[in-house]
Write a protein that holds these residues in place. Structure first.
Motif, mmCIF file in Angstrom:
data_model
loop_
_atom_site.group_PDB
_atom_site.id
_atom_site.type_symbol
_atom_site.label_atom_id
_atom_site.label_comp_id
_atom_site.label_asym_id
_atom_site.label_seq_id
_atom_site.Cartn_x
_atom_site.Cartn_y
_atom_site.Cartn_z
ATOM 1 N N LEU A 1 1.039 -2.614 -3.972
ATOM 2 C CA LEU A 1 2.255 -2.543 -2.929
ATOM 3 C C LEU A 1 1.710 -2.422 -1.572
ATOM 4 C CD1 LEU A 1 5.081 -1.549 -2.467
ATOM 5 C CD2 LEU A 1 4.309 0.795 -2.676
ATOM 6 N N LYS A 2 0.409 -1.785 -1.231
ATOM 7 C CA LYS A 2 -0.079 -1.997 -0.095
ATOM 8 C C LYS A 2 -0.309 -3.406 0.593
ATOM 9 C CE LYS A 2 -3.990 -0.354 2.797
ATOM 10 N NZ LYS A 2 -5.279 0.380 2.668
ATOM 11 N N LYS A 3 -0.671 -4.392 -0.140
ATOM 12 C CA LYS A 3 -0.882 -5.530 0.196
ATOM 13 C C LYS A 3 0.673 -6.175 0.533
ATOM 14 C CE LYS A 3 -5.382 -6.473 -2.073
ATOM 15 N NZ LYS A 3 -6.035 -7.156 -3.090
ATOM 16 N N ALA A 4 1.510 -5.893 -0.339
ATOM 17 C CA ALA A 4 2.724 -6.424 -0.237
ATOM 18 C C ALA A 4 3.434 -5.960 1.271
ATOM 19 C CB ALA A 4 3.672 -6.117 -1.252
ATOM 20 N N LEU A 5 3.247 -4.656 1.331
ATOM 21 C CA LEU A 5 4.231 -4.105 2.663
ATOM 22 C C LEU A 5 3.271 -4.430 3.735
ATOM 23 C CD1 LEU A 5 4.480 -0.379 1.373
ATOM 24 C CD2 LEU A 5 6.099 -2.193 1.551
ATOM 25 N N ALA A 6 1.929 -4.818 3.738
ATOM 26 C CA ALA A 6 1.208 -5.324 4.966
ATOM 27 C C ALA A 6 1.946 -6.738 5.411
ATOM 28 C CB ALA A 6 -0.158 -5.504 4.617
ATOM 29 N N GLN A 7 2.580 -7.501 4.691
ATOM 30 C CA GLN A 7 3.438 -8.664 5.056
ATOM 31 C C GLN A 7 4.585 -8.396 5.861
ATOM 32 O OE1 GLN A 7 3.796 -11.288 1.630
ATOM 33 N NE2 GLN A 7 2.085 -10.255 0.639
ATOM 34 N N VAL A 8 5.018 -7.288 5.861
ATOM 35 C CA VAL A 8 6.418 -6.874 6.422
ATOM 36 C C VAL A 8 6.266 -5.782 7.540
ATOM 37 C CG1 VAL A 8 7.934 -7.997 4.900
ATOM 38 C CG2 VAL A 8 7.120 -5.380 4.730
ATOM 39 N N ARG A 9 5.248 -5.074 7.511
ATOM 40 C CA ARG A 9 4.905 -3.787 8.009
ATOM 41 C C ARG A 9 5.293 -3.903 9.444
ATOM 42 N NH1 ARG A 9 -0.116 0.575 7.383
ATOM 43 N NH2 ARG A 9 0.919 1.968 8.739
ATOM 44 N N ASP A 10 5.077 -5.082 10.452
ATOM 45 C CA ASP A 10 5.408 -5.301 11.646
ATOM 46 C C ASP A 10 6.835 -5.402 11.866
ATOM 47 O OD1 ASP A 10 2.875 -5.081 12.523
ATOM 48 O OD2 ASP A 10 2.356 -7.191 12.636
ATOM 49 N N ASN A 11 7.627 -5.711 10.997
ATOM 50 C CA ASN A 11 9.142 -5.785 10.892
ATOM 51 C C ASN A 11 9.931 -4.486 11.073
ATOM 52 O OD1 ASN A 11 8.632 -8.444 10.975
ATOM 53 N ND2 ASN A 11 9.157 -8.520 8.635
ATOM 54 N N PHE A 12 9.265 -3.288 10.866
ATOM 55 C CA PHE A 12 9.906 -2.093 10.874
ATOM 56 C C PHE A 12 9.193 -1.078 11.787
ATOM 57 C CE2 PHE A 12 10.760 -4.251 6.846
ATOM 58 C CZ PHE A 12 12.101 -4.399 6.913
ATOM 59 N N ASP A 13 10.042 0.209 11.898
ATOM 60 C CA ASP A 13 9.388 1.064 12.412
ATOM 61 C C ASP A 13 9.056 2.078 11.633
ATOM 62 O OD1 ASP A 13 9.986 0.459 15.519
ATOM 63 O OD2 ASP A 13 11.972 0.736 14.744
ATOM 64 N N TYR A 14 9.618 2.215 10.556
ATOM 65 C CA TYR A 14 9.516 3.282 9.168
ATOM 66 C C TYR A 14 9.759 2.643 8.216
ATOM 67 C CZ TYR A 14 8.906 7.063 12.591
ATOM 68 O OH TYR A 14 8.635 7.882 13.590
ATOM 69 N N ILE A 15 8.685 2.767 7.077
ATOM 70 C CA ILE A 15 8.797 2.317 5.690
ATOM 71 C C ILE A 15 8.868 3.780 4.867
ATOM 72 C CG2 ILE A 15 8.006 1.201 3.812
ATOM 73 C CD1 ILE A 15 6.870 -0.768 5.874
ATOM 74 N N ILE A 16 9.942 3.964 4.229
ATOM 75 C CA ILE A 16 10.094 5.105 3.445
ATOM 76 C C ILE A 16 9.939 4.824 1.964
ATOM 77 C CG2 ILE A 16 11.519 7.100 3.088
ATOM 78 C CD1 ILE A 16 10.754 7.098 5.894
ATOM 79 N N ILE A 17 9.165 5.620 1.184
ATOM 80 C CA ILE A 17 8.852 5.282 -0.001
ATOM 81 C C ILE A 17 9.395 6.507 -0.784
ATOM 82 C CG2 ILE A 17 7.460 4.614 -2.081
ATOM 83 C CD1 ILE A 17 5.606 3.367 0.244
ATOM 84 N N ASP A 18 10.556 6.134 -1.843
ATOM 85 C CA ASP A 18 10.825 7.267 -2.964
ATOM 86 C C ASP A 18 10.044 7.135 -4.029
ATOM 87 O OD1 ASP A 18 12.414 9.263 -3.834
ATOM 88 O OD2 ASP A 18 13.801 7.712 -4.941
ATOM 89 N N LEU B 1 1.033 6.021 -3.175
ATOM 90 C CA LEU B 1 0.141 6.757 -2.252
ATOM 91 C C LEU B 1 -0.989 6.226 -1.672
ATOM 92 C CD1 LEU B 1 0.404 10.089 -4.679
ATOM 93 C CD2 LEU B 1 1.723 9.455 -2.338
ATOM 94 N N ALA B 2 -1.303 4.962 -2.334
ATOM 95 C CA ALA B 2 -2.362 4.206 -1.602
ATOM 96 C C ALA B 2 -1.897 3.488 -0.456
ATOM 97 C CB ALA B 2 -3.153 3.230 -2.825
ATOM 98 N N ALA B 3 -0.714 3.214 -0.648
ATOM 99 C CA ALA B 3 -0.034 2.428 0.761
ATOM 100 C C ALA B 3 0.259 3.237 2.012
ATOM 101 C CB ALA B 3 0.988 1.798 0.181
ATOM 102 N N VAL B 4 0.291 4.272 1.824
ATOM 103 C CA VAL B 4 1.165 5.124 2.979
ATOM 104 C C VAL B 4 0.133 5.781 3.768
ATOM 105 C CG1 VAL B 4 3.088 5.756 1.352
ATOM 106 C CG2 VAL B 4 1.197 7.275 1.612
ATOM 107 N N ASP B 5 0.623 6.093 5.012
ATOM 108 C CA ASP B 5 -0.120 6.797 6.168
ATOM 109 C C ASP B 5 0.138 8.458 5.737
ATOM 110 O OD1 ASP B 5 -0.588 4.491 7.780
ATOM 111 O OD2 ASP B 5 1.688 4.601 8.150
#
Length: 260
Positions: free
Chosen positions: A107-124, A137-141
């Motif tokens: 998931l961390k690698k996948a989110l890295a591809q779109v991270r610059d497109n958002f201000d917040y990424i919320i994971i339920d 949990l490995a992907a979040v700040d």
């Protein structure tokens, strides 16, 4: 670059999905670019955002299995933010990726591809410590912990903080608790007040000033596929989640100012 936040608690029924959906909607109302990632096979955050989980062309499952790029699986909700949705298909992913190298970081690698497109990424997150939750949990700040002010919630909180410590040491050194949110709050209840006082003593400034009250309209909103601010914007629940978003933004701004 987006701040990535997991909404997590190993105890069920504490308002994780309610918080994920309504925080995402409130941040969007405050003009932030938001992606909501549903990492629970029940797909409640997907449905609560007005998206039919069983009609998804692609879901988070396809992303984790490497079958489609994350951009392809993201859906635009009609409530101001984007959603990487989930459904029952997610339940079988853990076995499918169990033998992969770097399985905790898919998931961390996948989110890295779109991270610059958002201000917040919320994971339920689901209320269990599965490989899927470990991926989150490995992907979040940071982790936001919603919890009811009751005795058993305190016991579950100890388990969760130990889990966070273990993942911080093994997989994500930047992982931290960014805040604890009191949900289903009833100030008339003596136990609620007692547990709230204990939380304040233990977590100090990490305990949000905002509390989410028990609110009938807030409980009704998911059945209509709407965040509370679109279902009943004048309700106490809608006001509370807007206040939470504003408090979170204020704390984030102060922290950035401190670092500069």
């Amino acid at each position: 670059m987006a701040q990535i936040i997991a909404i997590a608690n190993q105890k069920g029924g504490v308002g994780k999905t309610t918080t994920a959906v309504n925080l995402a909607a409130s941040l969007a109302v405050l003009k932030k670019r938001v992606l909501l990632v549903d990492m629970d096979s029940q797909g409640n955050a997907t449905m609560g955002s007005g998206i039919q989980k069983n009609d998804l062309l692609y879901s988070v499952t396809d992303v984790l299995l490497g079958e489609v790029p994350i951009e392809t699986a993201i859906t635009k909700a009609e409530v101001g933010y984007k959603v990487l949705g989930s459904n029952r298909d997610l339940a079988g992913v853990e076995l499918a990726i169990a033998d992969q190298d770097g399985r905790e970081f898919i998931l961390k690698k996948a989110l890295a591809q779109v991270r610059d497109n958002f201000d917040y990424i919320i994971i339920d997150c689901a209320p269990s410590l599965s490989l899927i939750t470990v991926n989150a949990l490995a992907a979040v700040d940071g982790v936001m912990i919603p919890m009811q002010c009751e005795y058993y919630a305190l016991e579950g909180l100890a388990d969760l903080t130990q889990t966070i410590d273990r993942i911080q040491q093994a997989l994500n050194p930047d992982l931290r608790i960014i805040g604890v949110l009191r949900t289903m709050y009833d100030a008339r209840n003596a136990l609620t007040r007692d547990v709230s006082a204990e939380l304040e003593q233990f977590f100090g400034k990490k305990l949000y000033d905002t509390v989410i009250p028990r609110n009938v309209r807030l409980a009704e909103a998911p059945a209509h596929g709407l965040p509370i601010i679109y279902f009943e914007k004048s309700s106490k629940g809608a006001v509370a989640y807007l206040n939470l978003a504003a408090e979170m933004l204020k704390k984030s701004k102060v922290k950035k100012g401190t670092n500069t």
